[in-house]
Design a protein around this motif. Structure first.
Motif, PDB file in Angstrom:
ATOM      1  N   GLU A  47       1.001  -1.083   0.027  1.00  0.00           N
ATOM      2  CA  GLU A  47       0.123  -0.044   0.045  1.00  0.00           C
ATOM      3  C   GLU A  47       0.780   1.194   0.003  1.00  0.00           C
ATOM      4  OE1 GLU A  47      -2.455  -0.379   3.358  1.00  0.00           O
ATOM      5  OE2 GLU A  47      -3.540  -1.968   2.664  1.00  0.00           O
ATOM      6  N   ALA A  51       1.072   4.205  -2.880  1.00  0.00           N
ATOM      7  CA  ALA A  51       1.020   5.583  -2.427  1.00  0.00           C
ATOM      8  C   ALA A  51       2.313   6.447  -3.104  1.00  0.00           C
ATOM      9  CB  ALA A  51       0.748   5.848  -0.894  1.00  0.00           C
ATOM     10  N   LYS A  52       3.479   5.801  -2.556  1.00  0.00           N
ATOM     11  CA  LYS A  52       4.677   6.618  -3.079  1.00  0.00           C
ATOM     12  C   LYS A  52       4.726   6.956  -4.507  1.00  0.00           C
ATOM     13  CE  LYS A  52       9.550   5.999  -3.246  1.00  0.00           C
ATOM     14  NZ  LYS A  52      10.764   4.957  -3.183  1.00  0.00           N
ATOM     15  N   TYR A  55       2.403   9.624  -5.360  1.00  0.00           N
ATOM     16  CA  TYR A  55       2.423  11.036  -5.068  1.00  0.00           C
ATOM     17  C   TYR A  55       3.867  11.564  -5.871  1.00  0.00           C
ATOM     18  CZ  TYR A  55      -0.531  11.109  -1.298  1.00  0.00           C
ATOM     19  OH  TYR A  55      -1.732  11.002  -0.362  1.00  0.00           O
TER      20      TYR A  55
END
Length: 99
Positions: A47, A51-52, A55
């Motif tokens: 997860e 998300a990294k 972004y």
């Protein structure tokens, strides 16, 4: 009772087998790094990696937008007028809200 131990296979009487079995059960279920915890941590890691990536792509997008705004005065003026409702001194702004 003696009759019961005669039916048990010899491998289950072996000290090393029993020790290894106990160690395996301990590591899989009772240790602080047990199998369930490792699976949860693995899911959390996936997860966080997704998300990294999200972004990082957003950072690239914002940097590109920033470069475009800094190099294009017309685009900067358009953004200032539409988003921040800025105007020139001789202009009037009318905001039309749809119901």
């Amino acid at each position: 009772m003696k009759h019961f131990f005669q039916k048990v296979p010899p491998i289950f009487k072996n000290f090393y087998f029993l020790s290894s079995l106990f160690f395996l059960i301990w590591m899989l279920f009772f240790d602080s790094n047990d199998l369930i915890t490792q699976m949860r941590l693995s899911n959390k890691q996936s997860e966080l990696e997704s998300a990294k990536e999200f972004y990082e792509s957003k950072i690239v997008e914002v940097k590109n937008d920033r470069e475009a705004l800094l190099n294009n005065d017309e685009l900067l003026e358009k953004l200032a007028r539409e988003k921040y409702l800025m105007k020139k001194e001789s202009e009037d702004i009318y905001i039309i809200e749809e119901e």
